[in-house]
Design an enzyme around this catalytic site. Structure first.
Site, mmCIF file in Angstrom:
data_model
loop_
_atom_site.group_PDB
_atom_site.id
_atom_site.type_symbol
_atom_site.label_atom_id
_atom_site.label_comp_id
_atom_site.label_asym_id
_atom_site.label_seq_id
_atom_site.Cartn_x
_atom_site.Cartn_y
_atom_site.Cartn_z
ATOM 1 N N ASP A 77 0.806 -1.224 0.000
ATOM 2 C CA ASP A 77 0.000 0.000 0.000
ATOM 3 C C ASP A 77 0.838 1.273 0.000
ATOM 4 O O ASP A 77 0.437 2.294 0.560
ATOM 5 C CB ASP A 77 -0.973 0.007 1.199
ATOM 6 N N LYS A 98 1.842 1.941 -5.170
ATOM 7 C CA LYS A 98 2.389 1.328 -6.385
ATOM 8 C C LYS A 98 1.471 1.566 -7.587
ATOM 9 O O LYS A 98 1.940 1.801 -8.690
ATOM 10 C CB LYS A 98 2.564 -0.189 -6.177
ATOM 11 N N GLY A 137 -4.590 -4.390 -3.648
ATOM 12 C CA GLY A 137 -5.592 -3.350 -3.878
ATOM 13 C C GLY A 137 -4.843 -2.110 -4.300
ATOM 14 O O GLY A 137 -4.121 -1.529 -3.506
ATOM 15 N N HIS A 138 -4.913 -1.758 -5.575
ATOM 16 C CA HIS A 138 -4.152 -0.628 -6.094
ATOM 17 C C HIS A 138 -5.119 0.465 -6.532
ATOM 18 O O HIS A 138 -5.939 0.241 -7.416
ATOM 19 C CB HIS A 138 -3.286 -1.065 -7.277
ATOM 20 N N GLN A 192 1.820 -6.241 -3.123
ATOM 21 C CA GLN A 192 2.323 -6.328 -1.739
ATOM 22 C C GLN A 192 3.630 -5.530 -1.577
ATOM 23 O O GLN A 192 3.769 -4.500 -2.193
ATOM 24 C CB GLN A 192 2.507 -7.782 -1.301
ATOM 25 N N VAL A 232 -7.983 -1.246 0.507
ATOM 26 C CA VAL A 232 -8.784 -1.224 -0.719
ATOM 27 C C VAL A 232 -9.444 -2.590 -0.928
ATOM 28 O O VAL A 232 -10.520 -2.704 -1.501
ATOM 29 C CB VAL A 232 -7.874 -0.924 -1.947
ATOM 30 N N GLY A 287 -11.100 -3.454 3.315
ATOM 31 C CA GLY A 287 -11.747 -2.379 4.070
ATOM 32 C C GLY A 287 -11.258 -2.271 5.508
ATOM 33 O O GLY A 287 -11.819 -1.535 6.312
ATOM 34 N N GLY A 326 5.489 11.928 -4.412
ATOM 35 C CA GLY A 326 4.041 12.081 -4.530
ATOM 36 C C GLY A 326 3.555 13.121 -3.533
ATOM 37 O O GLY A 326 3.893 13.066 -2.352
ATOM 38 N N VAL A 327 2.779 14.084 -4.035
ATOM 39 C CA VAL A 327 2.235 15.125 -3.139
ATOM 40 C C VAL A 327 0.709 15.122 -3.169
ATOM 41 O O VAL A 327 0.067 16.069 -2.716
ATOM 42 C CB VAL A 327 2.806 16.523 -3.505
HETATM 43 P P1 GDP Z 1 -0.755 0.213 -3.570
HETATM 44 O O1 GDP Z 1 -1.377 -1.026 -3.031
HETATM 45 O O2 GDP Z 1 0.721 0.280 -3.306
HETATM 46 O O3 GDP Z 1 -1.075 0.482 -5.007
HETATM 47 O O4 GDP Z 1 -1.366 1.422 -2.720
HETATM 48 P P2 GDP Z 1 -2.929 1.643 -2.347
HETATM 49 O O5 GDP Z 1 -3.641 2.097 -3.568
HETATM 50 O O6 GDP Z 1 -3.454 0.469 -1.617
HETATM 51 O O7 GDP Z 1 -2.784 2.793 -1.270
HETATM 52 C C1 GDP Z 1 -2.191 4.004 -1.579
HETATM 53 C C2 GDP Z 1 -3.234 5.140 -1.426
HETATM 54 O O8 GDP Z 1 -2.577 6.384 -1.426
HETATM 55 C C3 GDP Z 1 -4.238 5.221 -2.563
HETATM 56 O O9 GDP Z 1 -5.469 5.654 -2.033
HETATM 57 C C4 GDP Z 1 -3.652 6.280 -3.498
HETATM 58 O O10 GDP Z 1 -4.636 6.970 -4.252
HETATM 59 C C5 GDP Z 1 -3.023 7.202 -2.485
HETATM 60 N N1 GDP Z 1 -1.826 7.926 -2.941
HETATM 61 C C6 GDP Z 1 -0.804 7.488 -3.727
HETATM 62 N N2 GDP Z 1 0.166 8.406 -3.805
HETATM 63 C C7 GDP Z 1 -0.236 9.446 -3.025
HETATM 64 C C8 GDP Z 1 0.357 10.704 -2.651
HETATM 65 O O11 GDP Z 1 1.471 11.033 -3.035
HETATM 66 N N3 GDP Z 1 -0.365 11.490 -1.784
HETATM 67 C C9 GDP Z 1 -1.604 11.140 -1.316
HETATM 68 N N4 GDP Z 1 -2.233 11.968 -0.481
HETATM 69 N N5 GDP Z 1 -2.174 9.959 -1.643
HETATM 70 C C10 GDP Z 1 -1.507 9.144 -2.485
HETATM 71 P P1 IMO Z 2 -0.990 -4.255 -2.103
HETATM 72 O O1 IMO Z 2 -0.558 -4.808 -3.446
HETATM 73 C C1 IMO Z 2 -1.046 -4.699 2.232
HETATM 74 C C2 IMO Z 2 -1.143 -8.793 3.791
HETATM 75 C C3 IMO Z 2 -2.405 -9.241 4.507
HETATM 76 C C4 IMO Z 2 -1.810 -10.226 5.502
HETATM 77 C C5 IMO Z 2 -0.681 -10.883 4.705
HETATM 78 C C6 IMO Z 2 -1.041 -12.233 4.089
HETATM 79 O O2 IMO Z 2 -2.274 -3.499 -2.161
HETATM 80 O O3 IMO Z 2 0.119 -3.499 -1.479
HETATM 81 P P2 IMO Z 2 -2.541 -12.930 2.012
HETATM 82 O O4 IMO Z 2 -4.010 -12.739 1.744
HETATM 83 O O5 IMO Z 2 -1.652 -12.318 0.979
HETATM 84 O O6 IMO Z 2 -2.185 -14.360 2.304
HETATM 85 O O7 IMO Z 2 -2.277 -12.137 3.405
HETATM 86 O O8 IMO Z 2 -0.341 -9.972 3.666
HETATM 87 N N1 IMO Z 2 -1.360 -8.265 2.430
HETATM 88 C C7 IMO Z 2 -1.285 -6.955 2.102
HETATM 89 N N2 IMO Z 2 -1.095 -5.881 2.878
HETATM 90 N N3 IMO Z 2 -1.177 -4.553 0.890
HETATM 91 C C8 IMO Z 2 -1.337 -5.641 0.098
HETATM 92 O O9 IMO Z 2 -1.338 -5.578 -1.250
HETATM 93 C C9 IMO Z 2 -1.449 -6.918 0.704
HETATM 94 N N4 IMO Z 2 -1.630 -8.176 0.242
HETATM 95 C C10 IMO Z 2 -1.561 -8.987 1.298
HETATM 96 O O10 IMO Z 2 -3.048 -8.174 5.143
HETATM 97 O O11 IMO Z 2 -1.221 -9.533 6.572
HETATM 98 MG MG MG Z 3 -2.900 -1.613 -1.781
#
Ligand code: GDP
Ligand code: IMO
Ligand code: MG
Length: 427
Positions: free
Chosen positions: A13, A16, A40-41, A223, A298, A301, A412-413
Site C-alpha cells: 500500500d 504502487k 488493492g491498487h 504487496q 482497498v 476495508g 508524490g504530493v
Molecule cells: P498500492 O497497493 O501500493 O497500489 O497502494 P494503495 O492504492 O493500496 O494505497 C495508496 C493510497 O494512497 C491510494 O489511495 C492512493 O490513491 C493514495 N496515494 C498514492 N500516492 C499518493 C500521494 O502522493 N499522496 C496522497 N495523499 N495519496 C496518495
Molecule cells: P498491495 O498490493 C497490504 C497482507 C495481509 C496479511 C498478509 C497475508 O495493495 O500493497 P494474504 O491474503 O496475501 O495471504 O495475506 O499480507 N497483504 C497486504 N497488505 N497490501 C497488500 O497488497 C497486501 N496483500 C496482502 O493483510 O497480513
Molecule cells: Mg494496496
C-alpha cells in the site's frame, strides 16, 4: 531493452498503483508477476478513481499492453468481474494477456484460506481471505490447477480430484466442514474457459520478444518487500516473492534484462494484518496519519496500522531488491506536524542495531530510535518541482534519501496523476 521493476519497499500500500499508472503512458507492457487479488491498487485519473486488484495498473493506459504473468495466482471470477467493471466505465481491456501457466485460485483454496485462519485463532496471519496461501501451497505441492488446464476437461478433472482427495479429508476430519464435490468445481472452472480464452498467451515468449525489440516493459509488484515469503517478516507475510527477483521467476525474464528497480516508499509506514511493526503508533498521531492518509484497505476495508517512517526497513529494501531509485509517496500527508520523528535504528534488548535483524525474536523486541526532523505547515499539493517544496520538506526528503541508500527520483504530493514531482526520469 529497458525493463523496470516497480515494487513496494515496506508492507504494501505504498502507492504502487499510482506510480505504475504514471509510467503507463510511456511503457509498452505492464506486467504483474506475483500475488493475486489480495492486492488493492488505487489509481486516480482526473475525477475518476479505480480500484484494481488483479489487473496491472497499465490497463488504464490505452497504448500499454497489460500482462498477468505465470507467477500470479488468478481467481477467474474476480478477473472477469474486474474486466467487465472496467468495460462498463469505458476502459478497453482487449489487449490483456494472461499466462497459461498462471495458477488458478479455486473455490476450495478460498475455503481453505478462511478455515485455516479461523483454526489459527489468535495466531492468525490476518490474510485477505482470497485463497492466496493455499493456491501457492498447491503450486509448490504440485497439485495446482493452471489456466491451461481449463482447456482439457479430462486433465482438469484428474487434477481437481487429486487436489480434493486430501483436502476433503482435512475439511471433514480436522476442520469439521462439508467435503467439496469434484464435479461442481470442474463445472465452475470450465464455465470460465471460453471467457478467458481470448487473453491466454505464452507471455514469456511475448515479453522476451518485446525486450529484444527494444520495447519498454514495466514489472509491477503487488504487496511489498516486508511481506515477501523469503525476505519479509515471516510468518506474517504473503505467500509469494514481491521482491525484485520475483519479477524474473514470475514473468520468465532473465535478471540480465532488468535495468532499473524502483522502490515505492511511503513517507511514513503502514501495515495491514498481524505481525511486528516497530514504529507503529497507537496514539492520536497514528489516528491522524490514518485519517489524513485515508489508510483503509482497498481489498478488505480494514483500517491500516500506521507509524512513522522507518529508515532501517528502507535500507533493507534497498539491499534485498538492489534498488536503483525510490519513489517517495504521500509526503503531503505529513503537512502540519511541528516535528516529524524518523526511525534511524532499533534498540534490541539494550543493543543498538542499524540493520534489520534476521532473527524473528529480535525483530519482535525492536524498539525504534528516533531522530526528530522539523516539519512544515505549507500546502505542498501544488508543488511541481523539488524547489517548490518548503525548505523543511526538502530537508525531510534529503534526510530520508541519505538514510535509505538510493536516490529519491520522484515524490508524490497527492493521489492524482499530476500530483507528482519528478526529479530523475525513470526511463
Ligand atoms: P498500492 O497497493 O501500493 O497500489 O497502494 P494503495 O492504492 O493500496 O494505497 C495508496 C493510497 O494512497 C491510494 O489511495 C492512493 O490513491 C493514495 N496515494 C498514492 N500516492 C499518493 C500521494 O502522493 N499522496 C496522497 N495523499 N495519496 C496518495
Ligand atoms: P498491495 O498490493 C497490504 C497482507 C495481509 C496479511 C498478509 C497475508 O495493495 O500493497 P494474504 O491474503 O496475501 O495471504 O495475506 O499480507 N497483504 C497486504 N497488505 N497490501 C497488500 O497488497 C497486501 N496483500 C496482502 O493483510 O497480513
Ligand atoms: Mg494496496
Amino acid at each position: 531493452m529497458p525493463a523496470l521493476v516497480l515494487l513496494g519497499a515496506q508492507w504494501g500500500d505504498e502507492g504502487k498503483g499510482k506510480a505504475t499508472d504514471l509510467l503507463g503512458g510511456s511503457v509498452d507492457y505492464v506486467v504483474r508477476y506475483q500475488g493475486g487479488n489480495n492486492a488493492g491498487h488505487t489509481v486516480v485519473v482526473g475525477d475518476q478513481t479505480y480500484a484494481l486488484h488483479l489487473l496491472p495498473s497499465g490497463i488504464l493506459s490505452p497504448e500499454c499492453t497489460p500482462v498477468i504473468g505465470n507467477g500470479v495466482v488468478v481467481d477467474p471470477s474476480v478477473l472477469l468481474s474486474e474486466l467487465s467493471g472496467l468495460n462498463e466505465r469505458g476502459v478497453d481491456t482487449s489487449k490483456l494477456l494472461l499466462s497459461g501457466n498462471a495458477h488458478i485460485i479455486t473455490p476450495y483454496n478460498v475455503t481453505m484460506d478462511k478455515v485455516a485462519e479461523r483454526f489459527l485463532g489468535k495466531r492468525k496471519i490476518g490474510t485477505t481471505g482470497r485463497g492466496i496461501g493455499p493456491t501457492y501451497a498447491d503450486k509448490i505441492n504440485r497439485v495446482g490447477i493452471r489456466v491451461q488446464d481449463l482447456y482439457d476437461e479430462s486433465i482438469l478433472t484428474q487434477k481437481v480430484e487429486a487436489a480434493l482427495d486430501f483436502k476433503n479429508q482435512l475439511l471433514a476430519k480436522v476442520y469439521n466442514r462439508r467435503a467439496i464435490a469434484v464435479d461442481q468445481v470442474v463445472e465452475e472452472l470450465l464455465g470460465y474457459a471460453d471467457k478467458l480464452a481470448p487473453y491466454v498467451a505464452d507471455t514469456v515468449l511475448v515479453l522476451n520478444e518485446a525486450l529484444e525489440a527494444d520495447k519498454v516493459v514495466l514489472f509491477e509488484g503487488g504487496q511489498g518487500t516486508l511481506l515477501d515469503i523469503d525476505h519479509g517478516t515471516y510468518p506474517f507475510v504473503t505467500s509469494s516473492n514481491p521482491t525484485a527477483g520475483g519479477a524474473c521467476t514470475g514473468a520468465g525474464v532473465g535478471p540480465t534484462k532488468i535495468s532499473r528497480v524502483i522502490g515505492i516508499l511511503k513517507a511514513y509506514t503502514t501495515r495491514v494484518g498481524s505481525g511486528p511493526f516497530p514504529t507503529e503508533l497507537l496514539d492520536e498521531d497514528g489516528e491522524a496519519l490514518r485519517r489524513i492518509g485515508g489508510e483503509r484497505g482497498v481489498t478488505t476495508g480494514r483500517d491500516r496500522r500506521c507509524g512513522w517512517f522507518d529508515a532501517v526497513i528502507a535500507r533493507y529494501a534497498t539491499r534485498v531488491n538492489g534498488l536503483t531509485d525510490f519513489f517517495l509517496t504521500k509526503l503531503d500527508v505529513l503537512t502540519g506536524w511541528e516535528q516529524i520523528p524518523v526511525c534511524t535504528a532499533y534498540e534490541i534488548d539494550g543493543r543498538r542495531v542499524s540493520e534489520l535483524p534476521y532473527s524473528q525474536t529480535d525483530f519482535h523486541h525492536a524498539k525504534p530510535v528516533y531522530e526528530m526532523l522539523p516539519g512544515w505547515s505549507e500546502d505542498i499539493t501544488k508543488a511541481k518541482t523539488f524547489t517548490d517544496l518548503p525548505k523543511n520538506a526538502q530537508d525531510y526528503v534529503k534526510a530520508l534519501e541519505e538514510m535509505s541508500g538510493a536516490p529519491i527520483s520522484a515524490i508524490g504530493v497527492g493521489p492524482g496523476r499530476d500530483e507528482t514531482i519528478q526529479i530523475n526520469s525513470f526511463l
